[in-house]
Design a protein around this motif. Sequence first.
Motif, PDB file in Angstrom:
ATOM      1  N   LYS A  31       0.826  -1.201   0.000  1.00  0.00           N
ATOM      2  CA  LYS A  31       0.000   0.000   0.000  1.00  0.00           C
ATOM      3  C   LYS A  31       0.868   1.261   0.000  1.00  0.00           C
ATOM      4  CE  LYS A  31      -3.572  -0.057   2.902  1.00  0.00           C
ATOM      5  NZ  LYS A  31      -4.778   0.140   2.057  1.00  0.00           N
ATOM      6  N   GLU A  32       1.982   1.210   0.757  1.00  0.00           N
ATOM      7  CA  GLU A  32       2.862   2.374   0.881  1.00  0.00           C
ATOM      8  C   GLU A  32       3.666   2.651  -0.390  1.00  0.00           C
ATOM      9  OE1 GLU A  32       5.425   2.321   4.275  1.00  0.00           O
ATOM     10  OE2 GLU A  32       3.852   1.616   5.623  1.00  0.00           O
ATOM     11  N   ILE A  33       4.024   1.586  -1.121  1.00  0.00           N
ATOM     12  CA  ILE A  33       4.910   1.774  -2.285  1.00  0.00           C
ATOM     13  C   ILE A  33       4.153   1.839  -3.613  1.00  0.00           C
ATOM     14  CG2 ILE A  33       6.828   0.624  -1.108  1.00  0.00           C
ATOM     15  CD1 ILE A  33       6.301  -1.844  -2.858  1.00  0.00           C
ATOM     16  N   TYR A  35       2.159   4.027  -6.111  1.00  0.00           N
ATOM     17  CA  TYR A  35       1.982   5.455  -6.369  1.00  0.00           C
ATOM     18  C   TYR A  35       1.100   5.734  -7.587  1.00  0.00           C
ATOM     19  CZ  TYR A  35       5.875   5.796  -3.084  1.00  0.00           C
ATOM     20  OH  TYR A  35       6.673   5.685  -1.968  1.00  0.00           O
ATOM     21  N   THR A  36       0.365   4.730  -8.050  1.00  0.00           N
ATOM     22  CA  THR A  36      -0.503   4.930  -9.202  1.00  0.00           C
ATOM     23  C   THR A  36      -1.659   5.862  -8.843  1.00  0.00           C
ATOM     24  OG1 THR A  36      -1.724   2.931  -8.578  1.00  0.00           O
ATOM     25  CG2 THR A  36       0.000   2.684 -10.240  1.00  0.00           C
ATOM     26  N   LYS A  37      -2.169   6.552  -9.858  1.00  0.00           N
ATOM     27  CA  LYS A  37      -3.275   7.475  -9.637  1.00  0.00           C
ATOM     28  C   LYS A  37      -4.623   6.739  -9.631  1.00  0.00           C
ATOM     29  CE  LYS A  37      -0.864  11.497 -11.519  1.00  0.00           C
ATOM     30  NZ  LYS A  37      -0.852  12.558 -12.558  1.00  0.00           N
ATOM     31  N   PHE A  38      -4.596   5.465 -10.071  1.00  0.00           N
ATOM     32  CA  PHE A  38      -5.819   4.664 -10.051  1.00  0.00           C
ATOM     33  C   PHE A  38      -5.727   3.651  -8.913  1.00  0.00           C
ATOM     34  CE2 PHE A  38      -2.736   2.728 -12.892  1.00  0.00           C
ATOM     35  CZ  PHE A  38      -2.723   1.395 -12.502  1.00  0.00           C
ATOM     36  N   ASP A  39      -6.844   3.029  -8.589  1.00  0.00           N
ATOM     37  CA  ASP A  39      -6.885   2.041  -7.504  1.00  0.00           C
ATOM     38  C   ASP A  39      -6.349   0.712  -8.045  1.00  0.00           C
ATOM     39  OD1 ASP A  39      -7.312   0.732  -5.160  1.00  0.00           O
ATOM     40  OD2 ASP A  39      -9.507   0.746  -5.265  1.00  0.00           O
ATOM     41  N   ALA A  40      -5.068   0.479  -7.835  1.00  0.00           N
ATOM     42  CA  ALA A  40      -4.403  -0.696  -8.404  1.00  0.00           C
ATOM     43  C   ALA A  40      -4.889  -2.000  -7.780  1.00  0.00           C
ATOM     44  CB  ALA A  40      -2.893  -0.562  -8.217  1.00  0.00           C
ATOM     45  N   SER A  41      -4.833  -3.063  -8.574  1.00  0.00           N
ATOM     46  CA  SER A  41      -5.151  -4.395  -8.059  1.00  0.00           C
ATOM     47  C   SER A  41      -4.016  -4.863  -7.165  1.00  0.00           C
ATOM     48  CB  SER A  41      -5.323  -5.387  -9.211  1.00  0.00           C
ATOM     49  OG  SER A  41      -6.463  -5.076  -9.969  1.00  0.00           O
ATOM     50  N   LEU A  42      -4.353  -5.646  -6.150  1.00  0.00           N
ATOM     51  CA  LEU A  42      -3.340  -6.220  -5.274  1.00  0.00           C
ATOM     52  C   LEU A  42      -3.223  -7.707  -5.603  1.00  0.00           C
ATOM     53  CD1 LEU A  42      -2.473  -5.184  -1.778  1.00  0.00           C
ATOM     54  CD2 LEU A  42      -2.498  -7.618  -2.288  1.00  0.00           C
ATOM     55  N   LYS A 177      -7.861  -4.844  -3.860  1.00  0.00           N
ATOM     56  CA  LYS A 177      -7.389  -3.554  -4.355  1.00  0.00           C
ATOM     57  C   LYS A 177      -6.505  -2.903  -3.292  1.00  0.00           C
ATOM     58  CE  LYS A 177      -9.701  -3.008  -8.318  1.00  0.00           C
ATOM     59  NZ  LYS A 177      -9.077  -2.641  -9.596  1.00  0.00           N
ATOM     60  N   VAL A 178      -5.611  -2.039  -3.735  1.00  0.00           N
ATOM     61  CA  VAL A 178      -4.709  -1.348  -2.813  1.00  0.00           C
ATOM     62  C   VAL A 178      -5.501  -0.520  -1.808  1.00  0.00           C
ATOM     63  CG1 VAL A 178      -2.927   0.447  -2.652  1.00  0.00           C
ATOM     64  CG2 VAL A 178      -2.734  -1.354  -4.375  1.00  0.00           C
ATOM     65  N   SER A 179      -6.687  -0.080  -2.195  1.00  0.00           N
ATOM     66  CA  SER A 179      -7.511   0.741  -1.301  1.00  0.00           C
ATOM     67  C   SER A 179      -8.126  -0.080  -0.160  1.00  0.00           C
ATOM     68  CB  SER A 179      -8.639   1.407  -2.093  1.00  0.00           C
ATOM     69  OG  SER A 179      -9.484   0.421  -2.686  1.00  0.00           O
ATOM     70  N   PHE A 180      -8.079  -1.402  -0.265  1.00  0.00           N
ATOM     71  CA  PHE A 180      -8.628  -2.248   0.810  1.00  0.00           C
ATOM     72  C   PHE A 180      -7.861  -1.996   2.112  1.00  0.00           C
ATOM     73  CE2 PHE A 180     -10.694  -6.208  -1.352  1.00  0.00           C
ATOM     74  CZ  PHE A 180     -11.446  -5.370  -2.174  1.00  0.00           C
ATOM     75  N   ALA A 181      -8.552  -2.106   3.231  1.00  0.00           N
ATOM     76  CA  ALA A 181      -7.886  -2.059   4.534  1.00  0.00           C
ATOM     77  C   ALA A 181      -6.940  -3.252   4.624  1.00  0.00           C
ATOM     78  CB  ALA A 181      -8.925  -2.121   5.653  1.00  0.00           C
ATOM     79  N   THR A 182      -5.831  -3.065   5.338  1.00  0.00           N
ATOM     80  CA  THR A 182      -4.836  -4.134   5.478  1.00  0.00           C
ATOM     81  C   THR A 182      -5.470  -5.429   5.971  1.00  0.00           C
ATOM     82  OG1 THR A 182      -3.074  -2.538   5.931  1.00  0.00           O
ATOM     83  CG2 THR A 182      -2.695  -4.802   6.635  1.00  0.00           C
ATOM     84  N   GLU A 183      -6.392  -5.328   6.930  1.00  0.00           N
ATOM     85  CA  GLU A 183      -7.028  -6.515   7.500  1.00  0.00           C
ATOM     86  C   GLU A 183      -7.780  -7.309   6.426  1.00  0.00           C
ATOM     87  OE1 GLU A 183      -7.444  -3.402   8.644  1.00  0.00           O
ATOM     88  OE2 GLU A 183      -6.089  -3.562  10.383  1.00  0.00           O
ATOM     89  N   LEU A 214       3.616 -10.445  -2.486  1.00  0.00           N
ATOM     90  CA  LEU A 214       2.489  -9.546  -2.694  1.00  0.00           C
ATOM     91  C   LEU A 214       2.985  -8.362  -3.513  1.00  0.00           C
ATOM     92  CD1 LEU A 214       0.590  -9.247   0.738  1.00  0.00           C
ATOM     93  CD2 LEU A 214       0.099 -10.767  -1.177  1.00  0.00           C
ATOM     94  N   SER A 215       2.153  -7.867  -4.396  1.00  0.00           N
ATOM     95  CA  SER A 215       2.515  -6.692  -5.195  1.00  0.00           C
ATOM     96  C   SER A 215       1.233  -6.033  -5.671  1.00  0.00           C
ATOM     97  CB  SER A 215       3.365  -7.099  -6.402  1.00  0.00           C
ATOM     98  OG  SER A 215       2.623  -7.943  -7.268  1.00  0.00           O
ATOM     99  N   SER A 216       1.372  -4.826  -6.216  1.00  0.00           N
ATOM    100  CA  SER A 216       0.219  -4.186  -6.848  1.00  0.00           C
ATOM    101  C   SER A 216       0.490  -4.159  -8.347  1.00  0.00           C
ATOM    102  CB  SER A 216       0.002  -2.772  -6.308  1.00  0.00           C
ATOM    103  OG  SER A 216       1.067  -1.920  -6.700  1.00  0.00           O
ATOM    104  N   THR A 217      -0.446  -3.635  -9.103  1.00  0.00           N
ATOM    105  CA  THR A 217      -0.355  -3.640 -10.563  1.00  0.00           C
ATOM    106  C   THR A 217       1.000  -3.150 -11.069  1.00  0.00           C
ATOM    107  OG1 THR A 217      -2.731  -3.224 -10.655  1.00  0.00           O
ATOM    108  CG2 THR A 217      -1.492  -2.876 -12.683  1.00  0.00           C
ATOM    109  N   MET A 218       1.548  -2.102 -10.456  1.00  0.00           N
ATOM    110  CA  MET A 218       2.801  -1.538 -10.949  1.00  0.00           C
ATOM    111  C   MET A 218       3.855  -1.368  -9.846  1.00  0.00           C
ATOM    112  SD  MET A 218       1.242   1.301 -13.592  1.00  0.00           S
ATOM    113  CE  MET A 218       2.839   1.783 -14.267  1.00  0.00           C
ATOM    114  N   SER A 219       3.746  -2.149  -8.783  1.00  0.00           N
ATOM    115  CA  SER A 219       4.719  -2.009  -7.700  1.00  0.00           C
ATOM    116  C   SER A 219       5.727  -3.149  -7.717  1.00  0.00           C
ATOM    117  CB  SER A 219       4.017  -1.999  -6.336  1.00  0.00           C
ATOM    118  OG  SER A 219       3.767  -3.331  -5.883  1.00  0.00           O
TER     119      SER A 219
END
Length: 230
Positions: A31-33, A35-42, A177-183, A214-219
């Motif tokens: 979540k911290e790393i 930096y996309t402007k859209f809600d990236a997939s996790l 999604k990256v916007s999801f709460a960590t839990e 674990l990663s996001s779309t562009m992380s």
Amino acid sequence: MSKLTKNQKLVADKIEAGKAYTLSEAANLVKEITYTKFDASLDIDIRLGVDPRKANQMVRGVVSLPNGTGKEVRVLCLCTSDMEAAAKEAGADYVGLDEYIEKIKGGWTDVDVIITMPSCMGKIGALGRVLGPRGLMPNPKSGTVTMDVAKAVREVKQGKIDFKVDKAGIVHASIGKVSFATEKIVENAKEFINTIIKLKPSTAKGTYIKSIYLSSTMSKGVKVDTKSVE
């Protein structure tokens, strides 16, 4: 060697080289790393100690993520006329049979999941060359060929996904999604990992779960300590 961008440097500063993190730590880091402007997939990537070339070591299944995927899944239900109303009520985006078979023959594949009935597979089998390469061919093993199409539609809409180990022995999936709460990310990840563990082939020898990232779309990928999830 090219210089690191500002964001790349921030990422490099946050991730400790060679370190494996707990699921919760890894989810927070991703979540911290991001930096996309859209809600990236996790995404989660699990390397397994199996040989996918052997039929008795193929790992494939379905899992219902407790918090869904965060994606709007477009569902096409190819069914007989008596099941159309139930499929629509369950949330299918497109419902029908012959007219959609003709559209698919013409190249239309603007859906994410296709659900059908066993009695319709005779007609759908001819679409294999179009649907197969796109991963859209209905399959009883993934629950997309069923008599209860309404239930299947609801499950897919609520976060049921299917997965399959690739030729390199890795299972890839989007679990939120990256916007999801960590839990919520952790809950989804645990459910996915536990399902993979339950599907361990009896013929698989040695370490089964070799690595988890674990990663996001562009992380960048963040390594998870496999011992922390067993």
